[in-house]
Design a protein around this motif. Sequence first.
Motif, short mmCIF file in Angstrom:
data_model
loop_
_atom_site.label_atom_id
_atom_site.label_comp_id
_atom_site.label_asym_id
_atom_site.label_seq_id
_atom_site.Cartn_x
_atom_site.Cartn_y
_atom_site.Cartn_z
N LEU A 154 18.25 -28.92 -5.41
CA LEU A 154 19.56 -29.47 -5.76
C LEU A 154 20.49 -29.57 -4.54
O LEU A 154 21.41 -30.38 -4.54
CB LEU A 154 20.22 -28.59 -6.83
CG LEU A 154 19.49 -28.51 -8.17
CD1 LEU A 154 20.16 -27.49 -9.07
CD2 LEU A 154 19.42 -29.87 -8.85
N LEU A 155 20.26 -28.75 -3.52
CA LEU A 155 21.18 -28.70 -2.39
C LEU A 155 21.34 -30.06 -1.70
O LEU A 155 22.48 -30.48 -1.43
CB LEU A 155 20.74 -27.63 -1.39
CG LEU A 155 21.66 -27.44 -0.17
CD1 LEU A 155 23.06 -27.03 -0.62
CD2 LEU A 155 21.07 -26.41 0.78
N PRO A 156 20.26 -30.79 -1.38
CA PRO A 156 20.45 -32.08 -0.69
C PRO A 156 21.27 -33.09 -1.48
O PRO A 156 21.87 -33.99 -0.89
CB PRO A 156 19.01 -32.58 -0.48
CG PRO A 156 18.16 -31.36 -0.54
CD PRO A 156 18.82 -30.45 -1.52
N LEU A 157 21.30 -32.93 -2.79
CA LEU A 157 22.03 -33.89 -3.61
C LEU A 157 23.52 -33.87 -3.33
O LEU A 157 24.20 -34.89 -3.47
CB LEU A 157 21.78 -33.60 -5.10
CG LEU A 157 20.34 -33.70 -5.59
CD1 LEU A 157 20.25 -33.28 -7.04
CD2 LEU A 157 19.81 -35.12 -5.41
N ILE A 158 24.06 -32.71 -2.97
CA ILE A 158 25.49 -32.61 -2.72
C ILE A 158 25.82 -32.65 -1.23
O ILE A 158 26.97 -32.46 -0.85
CB ILE A 158 26.09 -31.33 -3.36
CG1 ILE A 158 25.39 -30.08 -2.82
CG2 ILE A 158 25.96 -31.40 -4.87
CD1 ILE A 158 26.00 -28.80 -3.36
N GLN A 159 24.79 -32.88 -0.40
CA GLN A 159 25.00 -32.97 1.03
C GLN A 159 24.89 -34.39 1.57
O GLN A 159 24.91 -34.60 2.77
CB GLN A 159 23.99 -32.07 1.77
CG GLN A 159 24.21 -30.59 1.54
CD GLN A 159 23.24 -29.74 2.32
OE1 GLN A 159 22.09 -30.12 2.52
NE2 GLN A 159 23.70 -28.58 2.78
N ALA A 160 24.80 -35.37 0.68
CA ALA A 160 24.73 -36.76 1.11
C ALA A 160 25.99 -37.12 1.90
O ALA A 160 27.08 -36.62 1.60
CB ALA A 160 24.60 -37.68 -0.10
N PRO A 161 25.87 -37.97 2.92
CA PRO A 161 27.01 -38.30 3.77
C PRO A 161 28.22 -38.82 3.02
O PRO A 161 29.37 -38.52 3.38
CB PRO A 161 26.44 -39.37 4.71
CG PRO A 161 24.98 -39.09 4.77
CD PRO A 161 24.61 -38.60 3.39
N HIS A 162 27.99 -39.60 1.94
CA HIS A 162 29.16 -40.15 1.25
C HIS A 162 29.93 -39.10 0.45
O HIS A 162 31.01 -39.38 -0.05
CB HIS A 162 28.78 -41.33 0.35
CG HIS A 162 27.67 -41.07 -0.60
ND1 HIS A 162 26.51 -41.79 -0.59
CD2 HIS A 162 27.54 -40.18 -1.59
CE1 HIS A 162 25.70 -41.37 -1.54
NE2 HIS A 162 26.31 -40.39 -2.17
N PHE A 163 29.38 -37.88 0.34
CA PHE A 163 30.13 -36.80 -0.30
C PHE A 163 30.93 -35.98 0.72
O PHE A 163 31.53 -34.96 0.36
CB PHE A 163 29.19 -35.88 -1.08
CG PHE A 163 28.65 -36.50 -2.34
CD1 PHE A 163 29.47 -37.22 -3.18
CD2 PHE A 163 27.32 -36.35 -2.68
CE1 PHE A 163 28.98 -37.80 -4.34
CE2 PHE A 163 26.81 -36.92 -3.84
CZ PHE A 163 27.64 -37.65 -4.67
N ARG A 164 30.94 -36.42 1.96
CA ARG A 164 31.68 -35.71 3.01
C ARG A 164 32.83 -36.60 3.50
O ARG A 164 32.62 -37.47 4.34
CB ARG A 164 30.75 -35.34 4.15
CG ARG A 164 29.68 -34.32 3.75
CD ARG A 164 28.85 -33.88 4.94
NE ARG A 164 27.89 -32.86 4.55
CZ ARG A 164 28.15 -31.54 4.48
NH1 ARG A 164 29.36 -31.12 4.78
NH2 ARG A 164 27.22 -30.69 4.11
N PRO A 165 34.02 -36.41 2.98
CA PRO A 165 35.15 -37.26 3.39
C PRO A 165 35.50 -37.09 4.86
O PRO A 165 35.23 -36.05 5.48
CB PRO A 165 36.30 -36.76 2.50
CG PRO A 165 35.64 -36.09 1.35
CD PRO A 165 34.38 -35.48 1.91
N GLU A 166 36.09 -38.15 5.41
CA GLU A 166 36.65 -38.07 6.76
C GLU A 166 38.02 -37.43 6.64
O GLU A 166 38.93 -37.98 6.03
CB GLU A 166 36.74 -39.46 7.37
CG GLU A 166 37.06 -39.44 8.85
CD GLU A 166 36.81 -40.78 9.51
OE1 GLU A 166 37.56 -41.10 10.46
OE2 GLU A 166 35.89 -41.49 9.09
N LEU A 167 38.18 -36.25 7.22
CA LEU A 167 39.32 -35.40 6.92
C LEU A 167 40.55 -35.74 7.76
O LEU A 167 40.44 -36.00 8.96
CB LEU A 167 38.95 -33.93 7.16
CG LEU A 167 37.75 -33.40 6.36
CD1 LEU A 167 37.45 -31.96 6.74
CD2 LEU A 167 38.02 -33.51 4.87
#
Length: 368
Positions: A157-170
Amino acid sequence: MAELDAQGHEWRAGLRFPWVKPPANGEVREVAPGVLWLRMPLPFALDHINLYLLRHEEGWVAIDTGLNSEQTRAVWEQVFDQVCAGLPLLAVICTHFHSDHTGVLGWLAERFRCPVYMTAGEFQWLHLGAPGGSKPSWAFRDFYQKAGFSSEHAESLLPLIQAPHFRPELPSSFQRIEEGSRLAIGGRCWQVVIGSGHSPEHACLYCAEDGLLISGDQVLPRITSTVSVHVTEPQADPLRDWLDSIERLRELPDTVLVLPAHERPFFNLHQRLDQLQQHHQAHLEKLQAACDEPRSASELMSELFPRAQKGFDQLMALGETLAHANYLIAAGSLVRETEQGVYRYRCTQPGEPRLNRLLPFSADIAAC
């Protein structure tokens, strides 16, 4: 079944939709003078998010941003050229921290050197981010194993929430808004109305004079917003926060035009609040009925969400199942016990002591 009234408005499930069709991705529709509805694509089954542009002095104020992706940036470039007509963004307001609402927030703020407005709770969660590393942490494994997942399943399950589009540009800074804050934008006064449950401190924007409510994910017309328990706070009770927020939103007039983050703008706010409350009440009743004998969270998930078979759907379904289970534990209707490292939930027996909260220590210790 939908039907049209004399004004050409669509009626569906007791809600009135002034626009039968949404704008195409990257295009806008004016929903009130100086208020533009912008449709932005998403690469999911829910294939869009609604953003809003508010005309203000010699520029625009954006409400939410879309995902962190090249597609999102390309659509924004189209909007800058064809909609904004060379006028800059003067500010970005984010309803909450989720990645489809904040994905290119840092990019927009840096490009236009404009301030970011958010609640403090959402800004802090934005910077928390998804778990890092290629291997799940102890807490991550523990959370899913106690729900009844195998170690291998939890790790998948971990890779599912690590996709690049789930990481906003802060963004590096923000200006705080909170319950009751008032923002003067384009000759209108927008009041901040806070909701919780879907996210910790979700900001809606309400203009009383013109009867407009930019609701973000706090009120959606057809789908229900996710109300979930996550690894970060496994003993949380977000459903209580959500139901409390529904009651606070009832204080707004039923006549407002609701401008949601997904689907189409609609009227009949109170009818939709009733529907949302009834939806969760039905889930609570179904879950409690399933706990006539001890059941794990994964087993209960299959009862509530039988179509969530794998991947990201399971992540969401488990989080929602735990939100309903934690609510019933806090209400004294369920008891949670540990059996061979897995939590099992059962109905409270007559005369059994009520435990309002179980603390997440290695051995469960009831709050006094």
